[in-house]
Design an enzyme around this catalytic site. Sequence first.
Site, PDB file in Angstrom:
ATOM      1  N   HIS A 179       0.852  -1.189   0.000  1.00  0.00           N
ATOM      2  CA  HIS A 179       0.000   0.000   0.000  1.00  0.00           C
ATOM      3  C   HIS A 179       0.889   1.241   0.000  1.00  0.00           C
ATOM      4  O   HIS A 179       2.031   1.197   0.492  1.00  0.00           O
ATOM      5  CB  HIS A 179      -0.890  -0.031   1.253  1.00  0.00           C
ATOM      6  CG  HIS A 179      -1.866   1.089   1.356  1.00  0.00           C
ATOM      7  ND1 HIS A 179      -1.536   2.308   1.917  1.00  0.00           N
ATOM      8  CD2 HIS A 179      -3.154   1.196   0.961  1.00  0.00           C
ATOM      9  CE1 HIS A 179      -2.591   3.105   1.881  1.00  0.00           C
ATOM     10  NE2 HIS A 179      -3.580   2.462   1.300  1.00  0.00           N
ATOM     11  N   ARG A 181       1.123   3.641   1.850  1.00  0.00           N
ATOM     12  CA  ARG A 181       1.562   4.042   3.190  1.00  0.00           C
ATOM     13  C   ARG A 181       2.756   3.214   3.661  1.00  0.00           C
ATOM     14  O   ARG A 181       3.388   3.555   4.658  1.00  0.00           O
ATOM     15  CB  ARG A 181       0.375   3.883   4.156  1.00  0.00           C
ATOM     16  CG  ARG A 181       0.632   4.309   5.596  1.00  0.00           C
ATOM     17  CD  ARG A 181       0.780   5.822   5.726  1.00  0.00           C
ATOM     18  NE  ARG A 181       1.021   6.204   7.101  1.00  0.00           N
ATOM     19  CZ  ARG A 181       2.209   6.208   7.704  1.00  0.00           C
ATOM     20  NH1 ARG A 181       3.285   5.819   7.057  1.00  0.00           N
ATOM     21  NH2 ARG A 181       2.340   6.606   8.948  1.00  0.00           N
ATOM     22  N   LYS A 182       3.071   2.151   2.932  1.00  0.00           N
ATOM     23  CA  LYS A 182       4.146   1.259   3.353  1.00  0.00           C
ATOM     24  C   LYS A 182       5.483   1.689   2.748  1.00  0.00           C
ATOM     25  O   LYS A 182       5.572   2.662   2.003  1.00  0.00           O
ATOM     26  CB  LYS A 182       3.797  -0.176   2.974  1.00  0.00           C
ATOM     27  CG  LYS A 182       2.480  -0.666   3.566  1.00  0.00           C
ATOM     28  CD  LYS A 182       2.434  -0.494   5.070  1.00  0.00           C
ATOM     29  CE  LYS A 182       1.217  -1.147   5.717  1.00  0.00           C
ATOM     30  NZ  LYS A 182      -0.044  -0.432   5.422  1.00  0.00           N
ATOM     31  N   ILE A 183       6.549   0.943   3.061  1.00  0.00           N
ATOM     32  CA  ILE A 183       7.907   1.319   2.680  1.00  0.00           C
ATOM     33  C   ILE A 183       8.090   1.301   1.169  1.00  0.00           C
ATOM     34  O   ILE A 183       8.686   2.207   0.582  1.00  0.00           O
ATOM     35  CB  ILE A 183       8.919   0.378   3.357  1.00  0.00           C
ATOM     36  CG1 ILE A 183       8.891   0.583   4.869  1.00  0.00           C
ATOM     37  CG2 ILE A 183      10.325   0.615   2.812  1.00  0.00           C
ATOM     38  CD1 ILE A 183       9.397   1.923   5.329  1.00  0.00           C
TER      39      ILE A 183
END
Length: 376
Positions: A179, A181-183
């Site tokens: 997603h 929002r992830k790294i």
Amino acid sequence: MTRVNVMRPWLGDEEVTAVAEAIRSGWVAQGPRVAAFERAFEAAMQAPYAVATSSCTTALHLALAVGGVGAGDDVVVPSFSFIATANAAVYVGARPVFADVDPATGNVTRDTVEAALTPSTRAVVVVDQGGVPVDLDPIRELCDAKGIVVVEDAACGAGSTYKGRPVGATAPISAWSFHPRKIITTGEGGMITTGREEWATRARRLREHAMSVSAADRHASVLAPAEEYGEVGFNYRMTDLQGAMGLVQLGRLPEIVARRRALADVYAKQLADIPGLRPVTDPAWGTGNFQSYWVEVEPEYPLSREALLAHLADAGISARRGIMAAHRQAPYQELTPTSGLPITDRLTDHTLILPLFHELTESDQERVIAALRGPV
């Protein structure tokens, strides 16, 4: 006054080129680029098998399904996690049983898991919350002896390490998120990693409606073989557009983590003398990727968490409330343990997430730190 975002993915021309090449190839559904992304992810995470999915939530669902969890089973999960962790247990017909977490890491521990076990526990889902590696070995020692499957929810964990190896490498099965929002990101998307060939094989079938022949193999054949459906499956496939993007993003992972850890080090040094702000740190057993840089607002700080969020917003800084508590949400309120979840409640009520992303500038980070010092 420009806004300081809490998070922004690091994307560039390489991702644009990779996706454009996938489009020009005419193969945009799950195909060779997804397969290449799976192989690259196996190597990066030191996992024997990787299976791409449409999201981390679908990866968790499949992980529990191939792990043999079903109706009548209990699954121990942290409430201190995005609600998908608990939802995945419900998807397979099981009951989530909430475990409390460690106040320093926000992760479940052997003791909190053991306190939540029931005679019907079939699986335990552990989470690398905010990229902080969970202390997996003691939990596996407890669960393996009882025949309980341990699933690592590594949604936030890409680039974090546990005892010198990538998180998830020593779990029976792990689920990952891409997603934004992830790294690293593929827009949406997820991955399963596992050391068990039979679990990987079944997960590959289940993500494609449980077809006996994959769609990629059928489309590659002039005379496609007839497929069969041995069980009820799902449409949990990743597209080749996402696979192309994921390959580029995975190549950026070391640089992304190094940058985030450098920014986190600045925060740690600058906030160390501010009373009442306790920042997240690396645990003794590993290193985090600082997917989220969260801070606990303690009573010594002049403002409450909510007042601090408002203060930061007034300064044009977009912070976020800390991790949610699933047991407070309508579907799960009746599953709150009688002993309560005091650490989960405390962290949910008193933590916030500060801006941290690859392209955060020095001046913007200084603005955040100055705003945090302002009320002191």
